[in-house]
Enzyme design. Structure first.
Site, PDB file in Angstrom:
ATOM      1  N   ASP A   1       6.503 -22.567 -19.484  1.00  0.00           N
ATOM      2  CA  ASP A   1       6.011 -24.260 -18.744  1.00  0.00           C
ATOM      3  C   ASP A   1       7.042 -25.197 -19.833  1.00  0.00           C
ATOM      4  O   ASP A   1       6.703 -25.388 -21.170  1.00  0.00           O
ATOM      5  CB  ASP A   1       5.178 -24.863 -18.020  1.00  0.00           C
ATOM      6  N   SER A   2       6.967 -26.480 -19.262  1.00  0.00           N
ATOM      7  CA  SER A   2       7.415 -27.715 -20.128  1.00  0.00           C
ATOM      8  C   SER A   2       6.108 -28.398 -20.879  1.00  0.00           C
ATOM      9  O   SER A   2       6.135 -29.422 -21.731  1.00  0.00           O
ATOM     10  CB  SER A   2       7.625 -28.866 -19.495  1.00  0.00           C
TER      11      SER A   2
ATOM     12  N   CYS B   1       7.235 -23.727 -14.630  1.00  0.00           N
ATOM     13  CA  CYS B   1       7.697 -24.452 -14.432  1.00  0.00           C
ATOM     14  C   CYS B   1       7.927 -24.991 -13.132  1.00  0.00           C
ATOM     15  O   CYS B   1       9.730 -24.271 -13.152  1.00  0.00           O
ATOM     16  CB  CYS B   1       7.891 -25.436 -15.096  1.00  0.00           C
TER      17      CYS B   1
ATOM     18  N   GLU C   1      -2.665 -35.463 -15.704  1.00  0.00           N
ATOM     19  CA  GLU C   1      -3.297 -35.693 -16.934  1.00  0.00           C
ATOM     20  C   GLU C   1      -4.229 -36.579 -17.671  1.00  0.00           C
ATOM     21  O   GLU C   1      -5.123 -35.978 -18.430  1.00  0.00           O
ATOM     22  CB  GLU C   1      -1.880 -35.805 -17.946  1.00  0.00           C
TER      23      GLU C   1
ATOM     24  N   CYS D   1       4.824 -28.628  -8.204  1.00  0.00           N
ATOM     25  CA  CYS D   1       4.969 -28.699  -9.348  1.00  0.00           C
ATOM     26  C   CYS D   1       3.701 -28.602 -10.110  1.00  0.00           C
ATOM     27  O   CYS D   1       2.554 -28.506  -9.373  1.00  0.00           O
ATOM     28  CB  CYS D   1       4.481 -30.616  -9.783  1.00  0.00           C
TER      29      CYS D   1
ATOM     30  N   HIS E   1       1.261 -29.473 -11.966  1.00  0.00           N
ATOM     31  CA  HIS E   1       0.104 -30.041 -12.098  1.00  0.00           C
ATOM     32  C   HIS E   1      -1.018 -30.051 -10.357  1.00  0.00           C
ATOM     33  O   HIS E   1      -1.662 -30.765 -10.748  1.00  0.00           O
ATOM     34  CB  HIS E   1       0.481 -31.612 -12.248  1.00  0.00           C
TER      35      HIS E   1
HETATM   36  N1  DGL Z   1       5.435 -28.602 -15.672  1.00  0.00           N
HETATM   37  C1  DGL Z   1       6.519 -29.603 -14.358  1.00  0.00           C
HETATM   38  C2  DGL Z   1       6.312 -28.664 -12.983  1.00  0.00           C
HETATM   39  O1  DGL Z   1       6.321 -28.347 -12.559  1.00  0.00           O
HETATM   40  C3  DGL Z   1       5.583 -31.198 -14.301  1.00  0.00           C
HETATM   41  C4  DGL Z   1       5.491 -32.019 -15.242  1.00  0.00           C
HETATM   42  C5  DGL Z   1       6.727 -31.757 -16.614  1.00  0.00           C
HETATM   43  O2  DGL Z   1       7.066 -33.006 -15.653  1.00  0.00           O
HETATM   44  O3  DGL Z   1       7.604 -31.843 -17.516  1.00  0.00           O
HETATM   45  O4  DGL Z   1       7.859 -29.436 -12.514  1.00  0.00           O
END
Ligand code: DGL
Length: 271
Positions: A15-16, A78, A158, A190, A192
Site C-alpha cells: 500500500d501507499s 491500495c 489518519e 479507499c 481508509h
Molecule cells: N491507500 C490509498 C488508497 O487506497 C489511500 C491513501 C493515499 O492516498 O495514498 O487509495
C-alpha cells in the site's frame, strides 16, 4: 522447490502507507495460517493525488522489494495503485496470483446491488482513472457507476476523527451528489474508508456498503486454493511489516488500522 516449501512462503501485501493494514487485518481473519509480508510506502504517502507515471515508478520499487522477500502471491491493498499500476505489477509477477481491491470490490458491488446503480467513493487519482467503472462495466455494461472523489477523508481518518462532527459533515457533503442518483450500493474504494463504515452508515442508512478489504481477503483465499498455495502449516503465522519511514505515531495509527499490535516493524529504503 517442494510443494510444501512454496506453500509456506508469505503473501506480499502493499500500500501507499498505513491504510493497507485494513486489508492485512481482513487477511489475518480469513486466512489465519498464512504468513504475511507488508510494505507501506509511508515516506511518500499519499498517492491519491499523484500522477500515473509517479505511482508506476514507486510501484515497481515496492514490487521488486516484495519479490526479493520470496512471496508466493501479491495483494495490491491500495486502491490508487490498483487503479493506475496494476498492469505493471502483472508484468513483474507473471507467475503468481495477483489480487487487488478494485477487482474484488467491483465483483462484490455487482453481487450486492439490485438496481445496478453503484456509487464509488475513492481518492482523486482512483476516480480520475475510471478503474472501478471499467471493471464494473466489463462484467455488467448496463450498470451505472457514480463516482465521487473524497480527498479530505484520508487525513481525517489518519487524525483519528472517526466520529467527529467535521467528518460527519464532510461525508454528508461528499455523498450528496451520488445519493441523488438513486444508488443502492456504495463501494468504499479507499483503504481508509472501512474505518468510517459506522459513520457512513449513519449518513446513508439505506445503502449497502462494500468493504473491499473483506472481499479481497475472500478473493485471496479462493486464489490460493486454486493455485494449490494454501499453507498447510498450522504452527502460527509470521507477520512482518516494512515501511519506507516510521513517522511520529505510526505504531499507534497502524495498530488502529490493524486492530492488534504491529509486532515486527522495520524501515527499509527504496529506490
Ligand atoms: N491507500 C490509498 C488508497 O487506497 C489511500 C491513501 C493515499 O492516498 O495514498 O487509495
Amino acid at each position: 522447490m517442494g510443494m510444501m516449501a512454496r506453500q509456506q512462503k508469505p503473501i506480499g501485501v502493499f500500500d501507499s502507507g498505513v491504510g493497507g493494514l485494513t486489508v492485512v487485518r481482513a487477511l489475518m481473519e480469513r486466512l489465519p495460517n498464512e504468513n504475511i509480508v507488508y510494505f507501506g510506502d509511508t515516506a511518500r504517502v499519499p498517492y491519491g493525488m499523484k500522477s500515473r507515471d509517479t505511482i508506476e515508478t514507486y510501484t515497481e520499487e515496492i514490487v521488486s522489494f516484495l519479490l526479493g522477500q520470496d512471496v508466493k502471491a501479491l495483494v495490491i491493498a491500495c486502491n490508487t495503485i490498483a487503479a493506475v499500476a496494476k498492469q505493471k505489477v502483472l508484468q513483474m509477477a507473471p507467475s503468481m496470483p495477483v489480487l487487488d481491491v478494485i477487482k474484488a470490490g467491483s465483483e462484490a458491488a455487482l453481487q450486492t446491488s439490485h438496481n445496478r446503480h453503484i456509487g464509488v467513493i475513492a481518492t482523486s487519482t482512483t476516480v480520475n482513472s475510471n478503474a472501478y467503472a471499467r471493471e464494473i462495466h466489463s462484467r455488467a455494461p448496463e450498470a451505472r457507476v457514480l463516482s465521487q472523489a473524497c480527498p479530505l477523508l484520508v487525513p481525517l481518518v489518519e487524525e483519528g476523527w472517526l466520529d467527529h462532527e467535521v467528518t460527519h459533515l464532510t461525508i454528508r457533503e461528499y455523498l450528496k451528489p451520488i445519493l441523488a442518483e438513486d444508488i443502492d450500493t456504495l463501494v468504499l474504494g479507499c483503504t481508509h474508508y472501512p474505518l468510517l463504515k459506522a459513520l457512513i452508515k449513519q449518513e446513508a442508512p439505506d445503502l449497502s456498503l462494500v468493504d473491499s478489504s473483506v472481499t479481497t481477503a475472500e478473493a485471496t483465499a479462493i486464489a490460493l486454493t486454486q493455485h494449490h498455495l494454501v499453507n498447510p502449516d498450522h504452527s502460527g503465522a509470521d507477520y512482518r511489516f516494512y515501511v519506507s519511514d516510521i513517522p511520529l505515531r505510526f505504531r499507534t495509527i497502524g495498530e488502529h488500522f490493524l486492530g492488534r499490535s504491529l509486532g515486527h516493524l522495520e524501515r527499509v529504503a527504496l529506490g
